[in-house]
Motif scaffolding. Structure first.
Motif, short mmCIF file in Angstrom:
data_model
loop_
_atom_site.label_atom_id
_atom_site.label_comp_id
_atom_site.label_asym_id
_atom_site.label_seq_id
_atom_site.Cartn_x
_atom_site.Cartn_y
_atom_site.Cartn_z
N ALA A 1 0.83 -1.21 0.00
CA ALA A 1 0.00 0.00 0.00
C ALA A 1 0.86 1.25 0.00
N LEU A 2 1.94 1.24 0.77
CA LEU A 2 2.79 2.42 0.91
C LEU A 2 3.64 2.68 -0.33
N ILE A 3 4.24 1.62 -0.88
CA ILE A 3 5.19 1.79 -1.97
C ILE A 3 4.52 1.68 -3.34
N LEU A 4 3.59 0.72 -3.47
CA LEU A 4 2.98 0.45 -4.76
C LEU A 4 1.59 1.05 -4.91
N GLY A 5 1.03 1.60 -3.81
CA GLY A 5 -0.29 2.19 -3.87
C GLY A 5 -1.42 1.19 -4.04
N GLU A 6 -1.21 -0.07 -3.60
CA GLU A 6 -2.24 -1.08 -3.74
C GLU A 6 -3.37 -0.86 -2.73
N SER A 7 -4.58 -1.24 -3.13
CA SER A 7 -5.73 -1.19 -2.23
C SER A 7 -6.73 -2.26 -2.67
N MET A 8 -7.74 -2.52 -1.82
CA MET A 8 -8.77 -3.50 -2.15
C MET A 8 -10.05 -3.12 -1.44
N PRO A 9 -11.20 -3.68 -1.86
CA PRO A 9 -12.47 -3.38 -1.17
C PRO A 9 -12.50 -3.98 0.23
N ALA A 10 -13.54 -3.58 0.99
CA ALA A 10 -13.64 -4.03 2.38
C ALA A 10 -13.71 -5.55 2.49
N THR A 11 -14.40 -6.22 1.53
CA THR A 11 -14.50 -7.68 1.59
C THR A 11 -13.12 -8.33 1.45
N GLY A 12 -12.25 -7.71 0.67
CA GLY A 12 -10.90 -8.24 0.51
C GLY A 12 -10.11 -8.17 1.81
#
Length: 296
Positions: free
Chosen positions: A257-268
């Motif tokens: 999340a910090l380096i690559l900016g990844e995210s996912m929905p709450a279910t994930g």
């Protein structure tokens, strides 16, 4: 070393492994997955080799032909796990990969049940169901939404579990953990090289571009973190070690999340939480049960 210091070392090792997921992903912008495995484990072999020589001087028994076969089998399992994980990272996120890979904690006792005929602790079954539910939620409630990389990473976790099972058996027989480590690294290097030279292009510029990731994963993830784990686990309990080492998945997701900016929905995130809880209970509950029985 105090228990607090040992646990902090384990936390540091987990952070290094978490960073390894990011390095494995970013390296493939410059180099193919199999060439990355070749370079990573070649560096790791060289990093561990001096410690192997020191171990050999103190060894009470020589390595037998049976031990050598077990070393090679463990190396083949390591290669299979590394290959499916690295190829999987081409079509899955670092966050997914770090949590799904951690399911080897659940698969190890399942392998003991089906292949070694060992009676399982009761917590294995709810733990396995929680892990499956976590994967389902990670897909957003639609298994068809799982990417090929996600599925390859599940296979990767199975191979890691096989490797851990074989390594445990082999070290208990040979008493040579570093010899096993170097041999399995070398076997993985040779297997990956036999595929890489056929299916993937390579150039000096590509190697140079991926060098920081290769050195990080080869020296730190495969070398330093392993040594820290071996040292620290002498001064803490197995259940506490499991908690701190399992945080590898959390570090992997946080750094992604910090380096690559990844995210996912709450279910994930709910699915990741379920998988993480499954990892913990499968490791911790049996330890508490053994302590309670020994105290009776």
């Amino acid at each position: 070393m105090t228990r607090i210091q040992a646990n902090l070392l384990l936390l540091f090792a987990a952070a290094i492994w978490g960073g390894g997921f990011v390095a494995q992903s970013t390296a493939m912008k410059a180099i193919g997955p199999f060439w990355f495995i070749v370079l990573r484990f070649a560096v790791a072999t060289l990093a561990v080799l001096p410690f192997v020589l020191l171990e050999a001087r103190k060894a009470k028994a020589k390595t037998s032909a049976r031990h050598a076969k077990l070393y090679i089998l463990t190396g083949l399992a390591l290669f299979s796990g590394a290959a499916t994980q690295q190829v999987g990272l081409q079509t899955t996120t670092v966050t997914n990969s770090s949590f799904i890979t951690g399911l080897y904690v659940v698969f190890v006792p399942l392998i003991a049940v089906f292949f070694l005929r060992r009676t399982p602790h009761w917590i294995i079954w709810p733990g396995a169901l929680m892990a499956l539910a976590g994967i389902y939620l990670l897909s957003g409630g639609q298994l068809s939404a799982l990417t090929p990389g996600d599925l390859l990473t599940v296979v990767c976790a199975v191979f890691w579990a096989i490797q851990i099972t074989l390594a445990g058996t082999t070290v208990s027989e040979s008493g040579r953990p570093l010899a096993l480590t170097a041999t399995q690294f070398a076997v993985t290097t040779v297997c990956a090289l036999s595929i890489a030279v056929v299916v993937e292009p390579i150039s000096p510029s590509a190697i140079w571009a991926a060098a920081p990731e290769v050195l990080y994963v080869g020296i730190f993830s495969s070398g330093l973190a392993f040594v820290l784990q071996v040292i620290a686990q002498r001064y803490t309990t197995p259940s506490q070690a499991a908690i701190f080492l399992s945080s590898e998945a959390l570090f992997g997701a946080s750094l992604a999340a910090l380096i690559l900016g990844e995210s996912m929905p709450a279910t994930g995130y709910t699915g990741c939480a379920l998988m993480f809880i499954a990892m913990l209970v499968v490791e911790i509950v049996p330890g508490f049960t053994r302590r309670r029985l020994s105290a009776v």
